[in-house]
Scaffold this motif. Sequence first.
Motif, PDB file in Angstrom:
ATOM      1  N   TYR A 171       0.830  -1.199   0.000  1.00  0.00           N
ATOM      2  CA  TYR A 171       0.000   0.000   0.000  1.00  0.00           C
ATOM      3  C   TYR A 171       0.869   1.256   0.000  1.00  0.00           C
ATOM      4  O   TYR A 171       0.645   2.175  -0.784  1.00  0.00           O
ATOM      5  N   VAL A 172       1.868   1.283   0.884  1.00  0.00           N
ATOM      6  CA  VAL A 172       2.706   2.481   0.978  1.00  0.00           C
ATOM      7  C   VAL A 172       3.411   2.742  -0.356  1.00  0.00           C
ATOM      8  O   VAL A 172       3.484   3.874  -0.832  1.00  0.00           O
ATOM      9  N   ILE A 173       3.909   1.664  -0.968  1.00  0.00           N
ATOM     10  CA  ILE A 173       4.580   1.826  -2.255  1.00  0.00           C
ATOM     11  C   ILE A 173       3.587   2.323  -3.310  1.00  0.00           C
ATOM     12  O   ILE A 173       3.847   3.312  -4.008  1.00  0.00           O
ATOM     13  N   ALA A 174       2.434   1.655  -3.394  1.00  0.00           N
ATOM     14  CA  ALA A 174       1.483   1.986  -4.459  1.00  0.00           C
ATOM     15  C   ALA A 174       0.905   3.392  -4.278  1.00  0.00           C
ATOM     16  O   ALA A 174       0.690   4.111  -5.244  1.00  0.00           O
ATOM     17  N   ALA A 175       0.683   3.786  -3.020  1.00  0.00           N
ATOM     18  CA  ALA A 175      -0.014   5.051  -2.795  1.00  0.00           C
ATOM     19  C   ALA A 175       0.943   6.233  -2.688  1.00  0.00           C
ATOM     20  O   ALA A 175       0.567   7.360  -2.967  1.00  0.00           O
ATOM     21  N   HIS A 176       2.166   5.978  -2.232  1.00  0.00           N
ATOM     22  CA  HIS A 176       2.987   7.145  -1.892  1.00  0.00           C
ATOM     23  C   HIS A 176       4.401   7.164  -2.480  1.00  0.00           C
ATOM     24  O   HIS A 176       4.963   8.223  -2.683  1.00  0.00           O
ATOM     25  N   LEU A 177       4.990   5.990  -2.689  1.00  0.00           N
ATOM     26  CA  LEU A 177       6.439   6.018  -2.902  1.00  0.00           C
ATOM     27  C   LEU A 177       6.902   5.513  -4.264  1.00  0.00           C
ATOM     28  O   LEU A 177       8.090   5.506  -4.527  1.00  0.00           O
ATOM     29  N   HIS A 178       5.979   5.072  -5.101  1.00  0.00           N
ATOM     30  CA  HIS A 178       6.479   4.412  -6.310  1.00  0.00           C
ATOM     31  C   HIS A 178       6.860   5.408  -7.398  1.00  0.00           C
ATOM     32  O   HIS A 178       6.357   6.536  -7.455  1.00  0.00           O
ATOM     33  N   VAL A 179       7.767   4.955  -8.256  1.00  0.00           N
ATOM     34  CA  VAL A 179       8.036   5.673  -9.484  1.00  0.00           C
ATOM     35  C   VAL A 179       6.890   5.333 -10.440  1.00  0.00           C
ATOM     36  O   VAL A 179       6.531   4.165 -10.550  1.00  0.00           O
ATOM     37  N   PRO A 180       6.293   6.347 -11.098  1.00  0.00           N
ATOM     38  CA  PRO A 180       5.145   6.044 -11.959  1.00  0.00           C
ATOM     39  C   PRO A 180       5.419   4.882 -12.914  1.00  0.00           C
ATOM     40  O   PRO A 180       6.534   4.732 -13.409  1.00  0.00           O
ATOM     41  N   GLU A 181       4.403   4.053 -13.135  1.00  0.00           N
ATOM     42  CA  GLU A 181       4.460   2.900 -14.042  1.00  0.00           C
ATOM     43  C   GLU A 181       5.294   1.742 -13.489  1.00  0.00           C
ATOM     44  O   GLU A 181       5.543   0.773 -14.179  1.00  0.00           O
ATOM     45  N   THR A 182       5.783   1.837 -12.243  1.00  0.00           N
ATOM     46  CA  THR A 182       6.537   0.726 -11.677  1.00  0.00           C
ATOM     47  C   THR A 182       5.983   0.402 -10.292  1.00  0.00           C
ATOM     48  O   THR A 182       5.096   1.095  -9.801  1.00  0.00           O
ATOM     49  N   LEU A 183       6.520  -0.638  -9.690  1.00  0.00           N
ATOM     50  CA  LEU A 183       6.151  -0.980  -8.315  1.00  0.00           C
ATOM     51  C   LEU A 183       7.346  -0.797  -7.394  1.00  0.00           C
ATOM     52  O   LEU A 183       7.480  -1.495  -6.405  1.00  0.00           O
ATOM     53  N   HIS A 184       8.252   0.097  -7.734  1.00  0.00           N
ATOM     54  CA  HIS A 184       9.397   0.300  -6.853  1.00  0.00           C
ATOM     55  C   HIS A 184       9.617   1.768  -6.520  1.00  0.00           C
ATOM     56  O   HIS A 184       9.078   2.660  -7.178  1.00  0.00           O
ATOM     57  N   THR A 185      10.414   1.987  -5.465  1.00  0.00           N
ATOM     58  CA  THR A 185      10.714   3.344  -5.018  1.00  0.00           C
ATOM     59  C   THR A 185      11.745   3.961  -5.972  1.00  0.00           C
ATOM     60  O   THR A 185      12.360   3.246  -6.771  1.00  0.00           O
ATOM     61  N   PRO A 186      11.944   5.281  -5.878  1.00  0.00           N
ATOM     62  CA  PRO A 186      13.062   5.867  -6.624  1.00  0.00           C
ATOM     63  C   PRO A 186      14.385   5.255  -6.154  1.00  0.00           C
ATOM     64  O   PRO A 186      14.467   4.704  -5.060  1.00  0.00           O
ATOM     65  N   GLU A 187      15.417   5.367  -6.984  1.00  0.00           N
ATOM     66  CA  GLU A 187      16.717   4.817  -6.597  1.00  0.00           C
ATOM     67  C   GLU A 187      17.328   5.636  -5.474  1.00  0.00           C
ATOM     68  O   GLU A 187      17.173   6.851  -5.414  1.00  0.00           O
TER      69      GLU A 187
END
Lengths: 370, 297
Positions: A171-187
Amino acid sequence: MSDATAGATAAERADRRRTLLEEAVLPPLVALAIALVVGDLLILTFGQSPGAVFAMLLEGTWANAYGFGQVLYKATSLTFTGLAFAIGARAGLFNIGAESQLAAGGFAAAVAGLALGGAPAILAVPVCIAAAAVGGGAVGAVPGVLKARFGASEVIVTIMLNFVVLALLNYVIAAHLHVPETLHTPEIAAGVPRLADLSDAFRGSAANAILLLALAAAAAAWWYLFRTRPGFELRAVGLQPDAAEYGGVDVGRVWVRAMALSGAVAGLGGLNYVLGYKHYYEEGFAAGSGFLGVAVALVGRNHPLGIVIAALLFATLSQGGLAVNALVPKQMVEVLQAVVILAVVTSVPEVRRVLRAALRPAAKPAKAAA
Amino acid sequence: MIVVAFLAQVLRIVVPYLLAASGGVLSERAGIVALTLEGFMLTGAFTATLGSYYAGSPWVGLLAGIAGGVALALLLALATVRYKADQVVAGIALNLLAIGGTRFFLRYAFDSSSNSPRVPGFGGDGGGAVGAAATLAASAQNPLVWIGILTVPVVAWLLYRTPFGLRVRAAGEKPEAARSLGVPVARVRVLAVAGAGALAGLAGTYLALDQHQFTDGMTAGRGFIALAAVIFGRWDPKRVAFACVLFAAAETFQIQLQGAQLIPSQFVEMIPYVLTIVALAGVVGRSAAPAALGKAE
């Protein structure tokens, strides 16, 4: 595995040798033999030659630098999760939550890395390591507290927490922290060197300096469990909780400490991906290494040295599956990994029984002489 | 109409939970931890697909689904009852075996790493009805739905009203005392685990035949939700069935609200697990689980 004492008699030493044989050496060997037979059968169902497939498996893992690097990378995560399970098991607790503890550790490291921005590595790397330990340790402590306070089964709580924690992180990744079009945080900027930086031969493989942290963790776990007072208390609680309580050990506190420590070690495993490989947290990066940690600890007989060896074995199987995929489905190794666990867990009591039965006639005269 | 749609959807979701959780009650009341419900379901889903595909009949699929669940259950019984292996570790190993084994033989049987071809299932087209009424009509024509609903009273009757049920409960509470009274504890435990395998295998069968195919990892943690229901329902068949309905309702709620974005779906997903942890910590207390759960005889 008790501490070696100077005045041990010959009989005690023989006793210890027999314990080592029946507890630590024979069950894994029996298990490997059974797995080999099952593997042969699976390979034959696909009409392939077992010899050729196993040769290909070894060639794709230990015979070239890339494959070996991948084995080391996978073994790094498995060493952490194997140690995590073993620390719990030594205290008599089953921590089935390494999967989410590892994810929480990786997540905490990524968040710390993002917060630090472009801070120098000398500062950022230790902070990320500490964050991973705290993240995993916090998740691990919850079942410890619930067990100590309410007697809640740590097996069920860790399993249920896996789902809760992973859903929360998703949830935190999807709602707040992801890079658009991915399921991961910025590098993140922080990172440790990869083996490929040292030698071109390892190019493309993910092995990195967290490997050294894994070895250090194994050494530290050995020191803690077998050379310190809290470690001794932990093992005492694992062997005989009632006796330990009677001897003045606060069993509840040991449970909480063991689970927090176990979670922290699993959390450090998240660094292998976040700090050493991709430099971001990605949904699902744990990919089962938490559950395989149970297998690694079991085959390694809950001993840090055994765990490092077992981690290499299971990493070889995982990577080897990819190497042989052209001949037989790579899923063969998933079956073999399960067979190894099942065979070890069934052969431990059985080997003991068979060995005792075989030794009984020989032991009787010795006893009479004494 | 929206209520009917809601109920129809709950019914569709709750059936596998009822089947698997009833099996879980049987196994845990006999003293064997039901960590492997997920593996039983996945294996049952796969063998049901094989049966339905090769025989062209969902009834053969149903029998094959039961057989698959029972086969894995007997392996668990062999490891834990005959060889006295640790139940938790053996359960984890068998779940891994189910995941790896179904993938391996999916490649073997259908040369695919993701799904099987379409297989015949139960249930008609709903007789021309549309929407919620069609869903209900299709459910009513599916024998597995009726089996799922009937399983709850049958397991409750078995557990509380038959000599076998008494032996099951004795094996799970006080195996030594039971044995001294002549109860064959090992055999009772093997039978209870086999029953759990059959019911969870049926749960998997329902999923596979409902989708008309097997897809890799299609049980997606439902076996663990069933286990959560067993614990949240305090090991009593009727309370467990209530827990299943509650969890299925939460899931339906999430599906129907997907467009509205009122609550993030991840939070709804957590409900069964959080409730179970809370129940373990407070409501249930120390004494509710079968006393000999997880222990060798």
